[in-house]
Write a protein that holds these residues in place. Structure first.
Motif, short mmCIF file in Angstrom:
data_model
loop_
_atom_site.label_atom_id
_atom_site.label_comp_id
_atom_site.label_asym_id
_atom_site.label_seq_id
_atom_site.Cartn_x
_atom_site.Cartn_y
_atom_site.Cartn_z
N SER A 55 0.84 -1.20 0.00
CA SER A 55 0.00 0.00 0.00
C SER A 55 0.87 1.25 0.00
O SER A 55 2.01 1.25 0.48
CB SER A 55 -0.91 0.00 1.23
N ARG A 56 0.30 2.33 -0.51
CA ARG A 56 0.99 3.61 -0.55
C ARG A 56 0.11 4.71 0.00
O ARG A 56 -1.11 4.59 -0.01
CB ARG A 56 1.38 3.97 -2.00
N ILE A 57 0.76 5.74 0.47
CA ILE A 57 0.03 6.97 0.81
C ILE A 57 0.56 8.09 -0.09
O ILE A 57 1.73 8.07 -0.50
CB ILE A 57 0.18 7.35 2.29
N HIS A 58 -0.32 9.01 -0.40
CA HIS A 58 0.05 10.17 -1.21
C HIS A 58 -0.22 11.43 -0.38
O HIS A 58 -1.24 11.51 0.31
CB HIS A 58 -0.75 10.20 -2.50
N PHE A 59 0.68 12.37 -0.46
CA PHE A 59 0.53 13.55 0.39
C PHE A 59 1.15 14.78 -0.26
O PHE A 59 1.89 14.68 -1.25
CB PHE A 59 1.14 13.31 1.78
N THR A 60 0.82 15.93 0.31
CA THR A 60 1.29 17.22 -0.19
C THR A 60 2.01 17.96 0.92
O THR A 60 1.51 18.05 2.05
CB THR A 60 0.09 18.07 -0.69
N TYR A 61 3.19 18.48 0.61
CA TYR A 61 3.93 19.30 1.57
C TYR A 61 3.31 20.70 1.59
O TYR A 61 3.15 21.35 0.56
CB TYR A 61 5.39 19.41 1.15
N LEU A 62 2.96 21.15 2.79
CA LEU A 62 2.29 22.44 2.95
C LEU A 62 3.22 23.54 3.48
O LEU A 62 2.87 24.73 3.42
CB LEU A 62 1.09 22.30 3.90
N ASP A 63 4.39 23.17 3.98
CA ASP A 63 5.28 24.15 4.60
C ASP A 63 5.77 25.17 3.57
O ASP A 63 6.41 24.80 2.57
CB ASP A 63 6.47 23.45 5.23
N PRO A 64 5.50 26.47 3.75
CA PRO A 64 5.90 27.48 2.76
C PRO A 64 7.41 27.62 2.62
O PRO A 64 7.91 27.89 1.53
CB PRO A 64 5.27 28.77 3.28
N GLY A 65 8.16 27.39 3.72
CA GLY A 65 9.61 27.46 3.63
C GLY A 65 10.16 26.37 2.74
O GLY A 65 11.07 26.59 1.92
N HIS A 66 9.64 25.16 2.88
CA HIS A 66 10.07 24.05 2.03
C HIS A 66 9.75 24.34 0.57
O HIS A 66 10.58 24.11 -0.32
CB HIS A 66 9.38 22.76 2.48
N ARG A 67 8.56 24.84 0.33
CA ARG A 67 8.18 25.13 -1.06
C ARG A 67 9.07 26.21 -1.67
O ARG A 67 9.39 26.18 -2.87
CB ARG A 67 6.71 25.57 -1.11
N ALA A 68 9.47 27.17 -0.84
CA ALA A 68 10.30 28.28 -1.35
C ALA A 68 11.67 27.81 -1.82
O ALA A 68 12.31 28.47 -2.66
CB ALA A 68 10.45 29.36 -0.27
N THR A 69 12.14 26.68 -1.29
CA THR A 69 13.46 26.18 -1.69
C THR A 69 13.41 25.40 -3.00
O THR A 69 14.45 24.97 -3.51
CB THR A 69 14.02 25.25 -0.61
N GLY A 85 -10.06 2.75 5.88
CA GLY A 85 -9.05 2.33 6.82
C GLY A 85 -7.77 3.12 6.68
O GLY A 85 -7.47 3.70 5.63
N GLY A 86 -6.99 3.14 7.76
CA GLY A 86 -5.74 3.88 7.76
C GLY A 86 -4.54 3.00 8.02
O GLY A 86 -3.53 3.47 8.56
N LYS A 87 -4.61 1.71 7.64
CA LYS A 87 -3.50 0.80 7.91
C LYS A 87 -2.21 1.27 7.25
O LYS A 87 -1.13 1.19 7.84
CB LYS A 87 -3.84 -0.61 7.43
N ALA A 88 -2.31 1.77 6.00
CA ALA A 88 -1.10 2.23 5.32
C ALA A 88 -0.51 3.42 6.05
O ALA A 88 0.70 3.47 6.32
CB ALA A 88 -1.42 2.58 3.87
N ALA A 89 -1.33 4.40 6.38
CA ALA A 89 -0.84 5.59 7.08
C ALA A 89 -0.26 5.23 8.45
O ALA A 89 0.74 5.81 8.88
CB ALA A 89 -1.96 6.61 7.22
N GLY A 119 -5.12 2.71 14.08
CA GLY A 119 -3.98 3.27 14.79
C GLY A 119 -3.64 4.69 14.46
O GLY A 119 -2.60 5.20 14.89
N VAL A 120 -4.51 5.36 13.70
CA VAL A 120 -4.28 6.78 13.39
C VAL A 120 -5.20 7.59 14.30
O VAL A 120 -6.38 7.80 14.00
CB VAL A 120 -4.57 7.09 11.91
N ALA A 121 -4.64 8.04 15.43
CA ALA A 121 -5.45 8.69 16.47
C ALA A 121 -5.68 10.16 16.14
O ALA A 121 -5.22 11.06 16.86
CB ALA A 121 -4.77 8.53 17.82
N ALA A 122 -6.41 10.41 15.06
CA ALA A 122 -6.61 11.78 14.60
C ALA A 122 -7.79 12.44 15.30
O ALA A 122 -8.77 11.78 15.68
CB ALA A 122 -6.84 11.79 13.09
N ILE A 123 -7.69 13.76 15.44
CA ILE A 123 -8.79 14.58 15.94
C ILE A 123 -9.55 15.13 14.73
O ILE A 123 -8.94 15.62 13.78
CB ILE A 123 -8.25 15.74 16.80
#
Length: 386
Positions: A201-215, A265-269, A302-306
């Motif tokens: 399984s895979r997860i896909h995600f997006t980096y949101l940090d503006p400092g990281h994007r600026a580099t 389900g969140g097994k991959a995450a 196991g992903v204890a998200a609020i």
């Protein structure tokens, strides 16, 4: 005393429970006598004779004349006379039962027998053929023939080292093979097909940090379960979004990563400690019954998200923009709430309201109806409140 409709319902239940045995020539379900539940005591028989039982006897005689059945009677003393009172309805064969019950039962029996004969010819050693006939009742003839073809192939060939997609049988694709594996195993008399396991399984995600994007670093990324992987930075905030577009287009957020949700389900995450160990772990989904069931599934894995924006206030604010159809366009109906032990009391209250037959508003508020600026503010509020 039972009515014809009540006994037909009894016959339908018996036919439903036994037809597959009849299709392969097994079992002793027919002939069968169905009791009509006539009162045993003379007083009870006489008290209902004029208003109920005597008219019902005439109904039974008329009904029996139109159906392939036998009506058995017993001599009973009623007041000052002896009457032949119906006691049992006998149905001799499964075909007679199919005629009595009606619907598509005659066709189902014929199809079952035809397939049982084909199964006996192609795979005579297959165990419990009646179970196969019952399990494939909803299959098309093409699918049933393909099932026998694939099972025969596995009795003669070794698929070790193949993925489901690589099995060299015309007309077979990976999804079909995966969903039919239990039947194929039974027909082929094997405990395992020897196929390679499904891809990780895979997860896909997006980096949101503006400092990281600026580099100039990459904006979107993925991680495969089992691979050694470290994200571009350890996130302080992870937002799991049920909707892919919402995750991709979430506003810049220092230390943030937005993960695309993946069903129930969140097994991959849960396999990535950098995700589950983030200081702020949030979940945002549609406000509908499925959304809360998905949230419960992530927590169970196991992903204890609020949760954010899945509360009563958000529902009230955006209810005018809601819908009463699911993502496949099917009408949403009230229902019985599932246990969902991982919901909070407030989440459960909204979940139960969405399934309440008395609900006047829409049963689904899609994420997209909530502006991303509002979502960003909700994230900030959740951070301040933790």
């Amino acid at each position: 005393m039972k009515t014809p409709d009540q006994v037909v319902a009894d016959a339908r239940r018996r036919l439903e429970n036994t037809w597959h045995n009849q299709a392969v020539g097994a079992g002793q379900a027919w002939p069968h006598k169905f009791p009509l539940s006539v009162p045993d005591k003379k007083d009870a028989l006489e008290s209902g004779w004029q208003q109920t039982i005597h008219p019902l006897i005439r109904t039974w005689r008329d009904w029996v004349a139109r159906h392939p059945v036998r009506l058995h009677t017993a001599s009973r003393q009623v007041f000052t006379t002896v009457q032949d009172v119906p006691s049992h309805l006998e149905i001799l064969t499964a075909d007679d039962a199919a005629a009595v019950v009606g619907g598509d039962w005659a066709e189902r029996l014929e199809r079952g027998r035809r397939r049982a004969a084909l199964l006996a010819d192609v795979l005579p050693a297959a165990p419990e053929p009646q179970r196969i006939i019952r399990a494939t009742d909803g299959h098309t003839d093409t699918d049933f023939a393909l099932l026998l073809k694939v099972a025969t192939w596995f009795t003669r060939n070794d698929a070790s080292g193949y993925t489901p997609r690589q099995v060299p049988i015309p007309g077979v694709h990976a999804k079909w093979l995966n969903t039919h594996q239990p039947l194929i195993l039974n027909l082929a008399g094997r405990e395992d097909l020897g196929l390679l396991p499904a891809h990780p399984s895979r997860i896909h995600f997006t980096y949101l940090d503006p400092g990281h994007r600026a580099t100039g670093g990459r904006r979107h990324d993925s991680a495969t379960v089992g691979d050694a992987f470290t994200p571009a930075y350890q996130p302080d905030i992870v937002i799991v979004s049920e909707n892919k577009d919402t995750a991709i287009h979430f506003p810049p957020l220092p230390g943030g990563i937005a993960v695309e949700g993946d069903g129930f389900g969140g097994k991959a995450a849960a396999a990535f400690s950098w995700l589950t160990g983030s200081r702020h772990l949030l979940y945002w989904g549609d406000i509908d019954a499925y959304g809360f069931e998905i949230l419960n599934g992530w927590r169970d894995d196991g992903v204890a998200a609020i949760s954010i924006l899945m509360d009563q206030a958000t529902y009230d604010a955006y209810e005018p923009f809601g819908t009463n159809t699911d993502r496949n366009g099917k009408p949403l109906q009230p229902g019985i709430p599932k246990p969902l032990p991982h919901l909070t009391a407030a989440e459960r209250a909204v979940y139960q309201r969405l399934l309440d037959p008395a609900l006047q508003g829409h049963r689904r508020i899609e994420q997209e109806r909530v502006p991303l600026s509002v979502a960003n503010a909700a994230v900030q509020a959740a951070i301040r409140g933790s």
